[in-house]
Design an enzyme around this catalytic site. Sequence first.
Site, PDB file in Angstrom:
ATOM      1  N   PRO A 126      -1.550   4.316   3.000  1.00 42.94           N
ATOM      2  CA  PRO A 126      -1.787   4.905   4.419  1.00 42.94           C
ATOM      3  C   PRO A 126      -0.498   5.342   4.778  1.00 42.94           C
ATOM      4  O   PRO A 126       0.769   4.552   4.793  1.00 42.94           O
ATOM      5  CB  PRO A 126      -1.983   3.423   5.169  1.00 42.94           C
ATOM      6  CG  PRO A 126      -2.357   2.542   4.204  1.00 42.94           C
ATOM      7  CD  PRO A 126      -1.914   2.938   2.774  1.00 42.94           C
ATOM      8  N   GLU A 127      -0.215   6.703   4.928  1.00 41.48           N
ATOM      9  CA  GLU A 127       0.901   7.327   5.453  1.00 41.48           C
ATOM     10  C   GLU A 127       0.574   7.367   6.972  1.00 41.48           C
ATOM     11  O   GLU A 127      -0.227   6.773   7.647  1.00 41.48           O
ATOM     12  CB  GLU A 127       0.885   8.873   4.751  1.00 41.48           C
ATOM     13  CG  GLU A 127       0.889   8.679   3.174  1.00 41.48           C
ATOM     14  CD  GLU A 127       1.062  10.066   2.594  1.00 41.48           C
ATOM     15  OE1 GLU A 127       1.566  10.887   3.387  1.00 41.48           O
ATOM     16  OE2 GLU A 127       0.690  10.124   1.460  1.00 41.48           O
ATOM     17  N   HIS A 145      -8.654 -11.312  -1.281  1.00 43.13           N
ATOM     18  CA  HIS A 145      -7.449 -10.600  -0.610  1.00 43.13           C
ATOM     19  C   HIS A 145      -7.476 -10.404   0.748  1.00 43.13           C
ATOM     20  O   HIS A 145      -6.655  -9.802   1.446  1.00 43.13           O
ATOM     21  CB  HIS A 145      -7.201  -8.996  -1.243  1.00 43.13           C
ATOM     22  CG  HIS A 145      -7.251  -9.015  -2.835  1.00 43.13           C
ATOM     23  ND1 HIS A 145      -6.456  -9.842  -3.620  1.00 43.13           N
ATOM     24  CD2 HIS A 145      -7.886  -8.415  -3.857  1.00 43.13           C
ATOM     25  CE1 HIS A 145      -6.866  -9.656  -4.840  1.00 43.13           C
ATOM     26  NE2 HIS A 145      -7.702  -8.855  -4.882  1.00 43.13           N
ATOM     27  N   ARG A 189      -2.619  -5.489  -3.393  1.00 40.89           N
ATOM     28  CA  ARG A 189      -1.393  -5.423  -4.153  1.00 40.89           C
ATOM     29  C   ARG A 189      -0.396  -6.124  -3.335  1.00 40.89           C
ATOM     30  O   ARG A 189       0.815  -6.322  -4.024  1.00 40.89           O
ATOM     31  CB  ARG A 189      -0.939  -4.126  -4.422  1.00 40.89           C
ATOM     32  CG  ARG A 189      -1.988  -3.122  -5.098  1.00 40.89           C
ATOM     33  CD  ARG A 189      -1.651  -1.704  -5.234  1.00 40.89           C
ATOM     34  NE  ARG A 189      -0.629  -1.750  -6.190  1.00 40.89           N
ATOM     35  CZ  ARG A 189       0.001  -0.499  -6.266  1.00 40.89           C
ATOM     36  NH1 ARG A 189      -0.523   0.718  -5.957  1.00 40.89           N
ATOM     37  NH2 ARG A 189       1.006  -0.188  -7.403  1.00 40.89           N
TER      38      ARG A 189
END
Length: 278
Positions: free
Chosen positions: A2-3, A93, A112
């Site tokens: 996500p930018e 997760h 991650r």
Amino acid sequence: MPELPEVETVCRGLAQRLVGRRLRRVEVRRADLRQPVPPDFAARLTGRRVLAIDRRAKYMLWHLDDEAVVLGHLGMSGRLAVKADPAAPPATHDHVRFETDDELVVVYNDPRRFGLLLLATEATLAGHPLLRELGPEPLSAAFTAASLRERLGGRRGPLKAALLDQTVVAGLGNIYVCEALYRAHVSPLRPAGALSAAEARRLVTEIKAVLSTAIAAGGSTLRDYVQADGELGGFQSQFVAYDREGEACQSRTCRGGQVITRIVQSGRATYYCPRCQK
DNA sequence: CACACAACCTGTCAGC
DNA sequence: TGCTGACAGGTTGTGT
């Protein structure tokens, strides 16, 4: 990750659902993110009302009713999404779970674990180590060709790497740097400090344009990015350079006469057109 | 100070 | 089908 446009989209989606609500229950199922979730995170959030949600660079800020601020970052693979079925068992997760007074469940999921969830206060926010050194917001009036050139002055490394440096401009990531350079017809290989005033103007214009367009489309969709409400963003199909290796360059000057090329700079993929990006 | 690179951790995909 | 290696949106620490 996500930018900036994706974080903005998530913030807006979350704000719609969470602002004005009280957090009734917060559960940290796994605290070892990029930085550990503070041990008192759940306790300090429980019972608090969310006053506002906004963004600085790629950081998300949840302003609570006791001067506390949740500082969140999605890393590469983080998502914050409203759970469609609040009664469903936690997914793989799902690291942090927020439950509101109106039965809404928001989950932080991050395979991650490069993201983070920290606590700050309104008073300490500006001086927070993660925010202190950030450059200007690219969509703000403070981000101009002149200010960009000033920050790039003296840098001899490639422009691509400089634009990814969050102290130069805050919020750009690999995709939107590639896209903005392509649209501005400036080569990612150019020494950062050698940008002309005209080139800097083009670049600033295109950075603002590509970010605004992406936000309007609800961000982009890559493998593991989803908006706050679980909908997919719409910008991915609009990438004209990123991940388009071997495809014909569509620029007016090239007219398909050159193909998008992939190179590696500072260990990251760069996509560009060697003909129209000078 | 500027820069390149490795590391953090997991999932996916291509190739054998 | 299964294994292996390359690669992925980001950031930070280390070494040159």
